[in-house]
Write an enzyme that holds these catalytic residues in place. Structure first.
Site, PDB file in Angstrom:
ATOM      1  N   ILE A 132       0.838  -1.203   0.000  1.00 28.51           N
ATOM      2  CA  ILE A 132       0.000   0.000   0.000  1.00 28.51           C
ATOM      3  C   ILE A 132       0.876   1.258   0.000  1.00 28.51           C
ATOM      4  CG2 ILE A 132      -1.812   1.260   1.231  1.00 28.51           C
ATOM      5  CD1 ILE A 132      -2.660  -1.457   2.494  1.00 28.51           C
ATOM      6  N   LEU A 158      12.692  -3.032   4.585  1.00 33.41           N
ATOM      7  CA  LEU A 158      12.609  -4.036   3.514  1.00 33.41           C
ATOM      8  C   LEU A 158      12.355  -5.450   4.048  1.00 33.41           C
ATOM      9  CD1 LEU A 158      15.375  -2.812   0.993  1.00 33.41           C
ATOM     10  CD2 LEU A 158      12.949  -2.215   1.064  1.00 33.41           C
ATOM     11  N   THR A 180       9.409  -6.884   4.353  1.00 40.07           N
ATOM     12  CA  THR A 180       8.510  -7.441   3.335  1.00 40.07           C
ATOM     13  C   THR A 180       8.460  -6.535   2.102  1.00 40.07           C
ATOM     14  OG1 THR A 180       6.577  -6.346   4.317  1.00 40.07           O
ATOM     15  CG2 THR A 180       6.971  -8.611   4.983  1.00 40.07           C
ATOM     16  N   GLY A 181       8.854  -5.297   2.261  1.00 47.62           N
ATOM     17  CA  GLY A 181       8.846  -4.349   1.135  1.00 47.62           C
ATOM     18  C   GLY A 181       9.969  -4.640   0.153  1.00 47.62           C
ATOM     19  N   GLN A 228       4.185  -4.866  11.188  1.00 46.16           N
ATOM     20  CA  GLN A 228       4.096  -6.321  11.099  1.00 46.16           C
ATOM     21  C   GLN A 228       2.647  -6.553  10.677  1.00 46.16           C
ATOM     22  OE1 GLN A 228       3.245  -9.805  11.197  1.00 46.16           O
ATOM     23  NE2 GLN A 228       2.224  -9.059  13.046  1.00 46.16           N
ATOM     24  N   TYR A 268      -2.745  -8.484  16.645  1.00 52.82           N
ATOM     25  CA  TYR A 268      -2.608  -7.474  15.574  1.00 52.82           C
ATOM     26  C   TYR A 268      -3.687  -6.400  15.718  1.00 52.82           C
ATOM     27  CZ  TYR A 268      -3.021  -5.623  10.765  1.00 52.82           C
ATOM     28  OH  TYR A 268      -3.133  -4.806   9.668  1.00 52.82           O
ATOM     29  N   LYS A 304      -3.331  -2.338  16.823  1.00 58.35           N
ATOM     30  CA  LYS A 304      -3.840  -1.207  16.022  1.00 58.35           C
ATOM     31  C   LYS A 304      -4.742  -0.319  16.882  1.00 58.35           C
ATOM     32  CE  LYS A 304      -2.138  -2.005  11.825  1.00 58.35           C
ATOM     33  NZ  LYS A 304      -1.235  -1.078  11.147  1.00 58.35           N
ATOM     34  N   ARG A 309     -10.003 -22.851   9.156  1.00 60.79           N
ATOM     35  CA  ARG A 309      -8.930 -22.467  10.077  1.00 60.79           C
ATOM     36  C   ARG A 309      -9.531 -22.010  11.396  1.00 60.79           C
ATOM     37  NH1 ARG A 309      -5.082 -19.056   6.158  1.00 60.79           N
ATOM     38  NH2 ARG A 309      -7.078 -18.038   5.850  1.00 60.79           N
TER      39      ARG A 309
HETATM   40  N1  LIG Z   1      -3.277  -5.106   3.262  1.00 61.05           N
HETATM   41  C1  LIG Z   1      -4.403  -4.918   3.919  1.00 61.05           C
HETATM   42  O1  LIG Z   1      -5.456  -5.457   3.553  1.00 61.05           O
HETATM   43  C2  LIG Z   1      -4.421  -4.011   5.146  1.00 61.05           C
HETATM   44  C3  LIG Z   1      -5.637  -3.840   5.836  1.00 61.05           C
HETATM   45  C4  LIG Z   1      -5.664  -3.019   6.965  1.00 61.05           C
HETATM   46  C5  LIG Z   1      -4.518  -2.354   7.366  1.00 61.05           C
HETATM   47  N2  LIG Z   1      -3.342  -2.538   6.693  1.00 61.05           N
HETATM   48  C6  LIG Z   1      -2.159  -1.828   7.177  1.00 61.05           C
HETATM   49  O2  LIG Z   1      -1.564  -1.114   6.098  1.00 61.05           O
HETATM   50  C7  LIG Z   1      -0.157  -1.033   6.307  1.00 61.05           C
HETATM   51  C8  LIG Z   1       0.589  -1.514   5.068  1.00 61.05           C
HETATM   52  O3  LIG Z   1       0.272  -2.869   4.834  1.00 61.05           O
HETATM   53  P1  LIG Z   1       0.640  -3.639   3.484  1.00 61.05           P
HETATM   54  O4  LIG Z   1      -0.454  -4.586   3.209  1.00 61.05           O
HETATM   55  O5  LIG Z   1       1.065  -2.657   2.457  1.00 61.05           O
HETATM   56  O6  LIG Z   1       1.872  -4.512   3.965  1.00 61.05           O
HETATM   57  P2  LIG Z   1       3.409  -4.569   3.482  1.00 61.05           P
HETATM   58  O7  LIG Z   1       4.064  -5.659   4.271  1.00 61.05           O
HETATM   59  O8  LIG Z   1       3.481  -4.661   2.008  1.00 61.05           O
HETATM   60  O9  LIG Z   1       3.949  -3.161   3.953  1.00 61.05           O
HETATM   61  C9  LIG Z   1       4.548  -2.940   5.223  1.00 61.05           C
HETATM   62  C10 LIG Z   1       5.898  -2.279   4.978  1.00 61.05           C
HETATM   63  O10 LIG Z   1       6.482  -1.970   6.250  1.00 61.05           O
HETATM   64  C11 LIG Z   1       7.854  -2.362   6.235  1.00 61.05           C
HETATM   65  N3  LIG Z   1       8.223  -2.656   7.625  1.00 61.05           N
HETATM   66  C12 LIG Z   1       7.768  -3.667   8.410  1.00 61.05           C
HETATM   67  N4  LIG Z   1       8.335  -3.605   9.626  1.00 61.05           N
HETATM   68  C13 LIG Z   1       9.171  -2.525   9.612  1.00 61.05           C
HETATM   69  C14 LIG Z   1      10.040  -1.958  10.583  1.00 61.05           C
HETATM   70  N5  LIG Z   1      10.183  -2.486  11.815  1.00 61.05           N
HETATM   71  N6  LIG Z   1      10.755  -0.868  10.231  1.00 61.05           N
HETATM   72  C15 LIG Z   1      10.634  -0.327   8.987  1.00 61.05           C
HETATM   73  N7  LIG Z   1       9.833  -0.835   8.033  1.00 61.05           N
HETATM   74  C16 LIG Z   1       9.102  -1.921   8.348  1.00 61.05           C
HETATM   75  C17 LIG Z   1       7.905  -3.581   5.322  1.00 61.05           C
HETATM   76  O11 LIG Z   1       9.183  -3.818   4.780  1.00 61.05           O
HETATM   77  C18 LIG Z   1       6.886  -3.198   4.247  1.00 61.05           C
HETATM   78  O12 LIG Z   1       7.489  -2.489   3.192  1.00 61.05           O
HETATM   79  C19 LIG Z   1       0.139  -1.830   7.563  1.00 61.05           C
HETATM   80  O13 LIG Z   1       0.198  -0.933   8.656  1.00 61.05           O
HETATM   81  C20 LIG Z   1      -1.063  -2.743   7.686  1.00 61.05           C
HETATM   82  O14 LIG Z   1      -1.290  -3.135   9.025  1.00 61.05           O
HETATM   83  C21 LIG Z   1      -3.273  -3.354   5.594  1.00 61.05           C
END
Ligand SMILES: NC(=O)c1ccc[n+]([C@@H]2O[C@H](COP(=O)([O-])OP(=O)(O)OC[C@H]3O[C@@H](n4cnc5c(N)ncnc54)[C@H](O)[C@@H]3O)[C@@H](O)[C@H]2O)c1
Length: 307
Positions: A12, A33, A35-36, A75, A141, A145, A265
């Site tokens: 996102i 990075l 997961t990014g 996370q 989780y 939040k 699950r």
């Molecule tokens: N994907 C969904 O459906 C969804 C729904 C609700 C909320 N969110 C929230 O949106 C946000 C982004 O989620 P996403 O789906 O893009 O996940 P994602 O894993 O693609 O993005 C998270 C990013 O944070 C980085 N990261 C993780 N821990 C870190 C740390 N300790 N220090 C620096 N960087 C760190 C990762 O490398 C990654 O690039 C998150 O906060 C997630 O909880 C996502």
């Protein structure tokens, strides 16, 4: 504006960075990075490969004159949060707090926080859930939040930080990670591309509210503006079953692979769906992406990325 996007190399966050740059903002990305992906970071963004918990994050604030923070680093796996709640809390609670402390020290007023509608409302009392629905998270989780949302109120009252909390439903789209809340879409895409039957846990009638990442990006464009403060659901208000998602992705793939059902699950939420009426009324936000087209686009993205 100088905007710091944490998690800007992720699913996102990287789309948000692209949009902020398109709008003429200067963007600084902080991401470890985990997961990014570096290649997802827009070339015009200033990139820091650093952990949210590192003391050197302070140097970024010292150097970059940040006007607004958009906090997406986290996370993101509900399953992982159950397996290791302390690790989840360290990144998602303590990491967020460290960032808020820096925002207070460097007088950064605007703070956008990526929260969750799905995991926060838990098994809902009514459908779709509006922002006034009781928060009853059933995973660490979701609890983390919610905790950060509460801290944001504290920082708003005591440090004049203007928070915008965006409670996303299940976000899908190009670049999505299989571990996130709409991970099922990317998992099914990958299974279909390998000519494997999509595996559904349980009867497949469990529902989620699937919102496109491009609509989520528009929400973040609104969220960063001065007059946008408060807590807003970002979803479609529509429930879609896992069976329907599977059928739409099978159709998008052009394959004839019927899904396979595995046992359900433990503890999986049955239904989830959130109401975006408040965000629409206050700031004119609404979802615009049609699900089957969005899923087709997502499938094509995964097809191109394995070529
Ligand atoms: N994907 C969904 O459906 C969804 C729904 C609700 C909320 N969110 C929230 O949106 C946000 C982004 O989620 P996403 O789906 O893009 O996940 P994602 O894993 O693609 O993005 C998270 C990013 O944070 C980085 N990261 C993780 N821990 C870190 C740390 N300790 N220090 C620096 N960087 C760190 C990762 O490398 C990654 O690039 C998150 O906060 C997630 O909880 C996502």
């Amino acid at each position: 504006m100088n905007i710091l996007v944490t998690g800007g190399a992720g699913f996102i966050g990287s789309h948000i960075v692209d949009a902020y740059i398109r709008e003429g903002h200067r963007v600084v990305v902080l991401d470890n990075l985990s997961t990014g992906k570096r290649e997802q970071v827009h070339p015009d963004a200033t990139f820091y490969e650093i952990d949210l918990m590192a003391p050197e994050v302070k140097d970024i604030f010292e150097k970059e004159k940040i006007d607004a923070i958009n906090h997406h680093a986290a996370q993101i796996s509900v399953t992982q949060s159950v397996a290791d709640p302390a690790f989840d809390a360290e990144i998602n609670i303590v990491g967020s707090l460290k960032l808020l402390e820096l925002a207070a020290t460097y007088k950064v007023k605007k703070f956008v926080f990526a929260s969750t509608g799905g995991a926060l409302y838990g098994e809902q009392d009514y459908y779709p859930a509006d922002e006034a629905h009781p928060t009853q998270p059933i995973s660490p989780y979701g609890i983390a939040k919610l905790t950060v949302e509460r801290y944001l109120s504290y920082y708003r009252e005591n440090f004049s930080i203007h928070p915008t909390i965006l409670r996303y439903s299940n976000v899908y789209g190009p670049r999505q990670d299989p571990h996130g809340e709409a991970g099922v879409v990317s998992i099914f895409c990958k299974q279909l591309l390998k000519d494997q039957q999509p595996v559904i846990f349980g009867d497949g009638e469990q529902t989620r509210d699937f919102v496109s990442v491009f609509d989520v990006v528009n929400a973040n464009l609104k969220a960063v503006s001065e007059n946008c403060q408060g807590t807003y659901n970002v979803g479609t208000g529509k429930e879609t079953s896992v069976n329907t998602i599977t059928a739409l992705l099978i159709k998008a793939s052009g394959k004839t692979l019927p899904p396979r059902h595995n046992p359900p699950r433990m503890g999986e939420q049955r239904r989830s769906c959130i109401d975006y009426g408040k965000f629409n009324k206050d700031h004119g936000w609404q979802p615009t992406q049609v699900l089957d087209e969005g899923l087709k686009g997502t499938f094509n993205f995964f097809t191109d990325s394995v070529r």
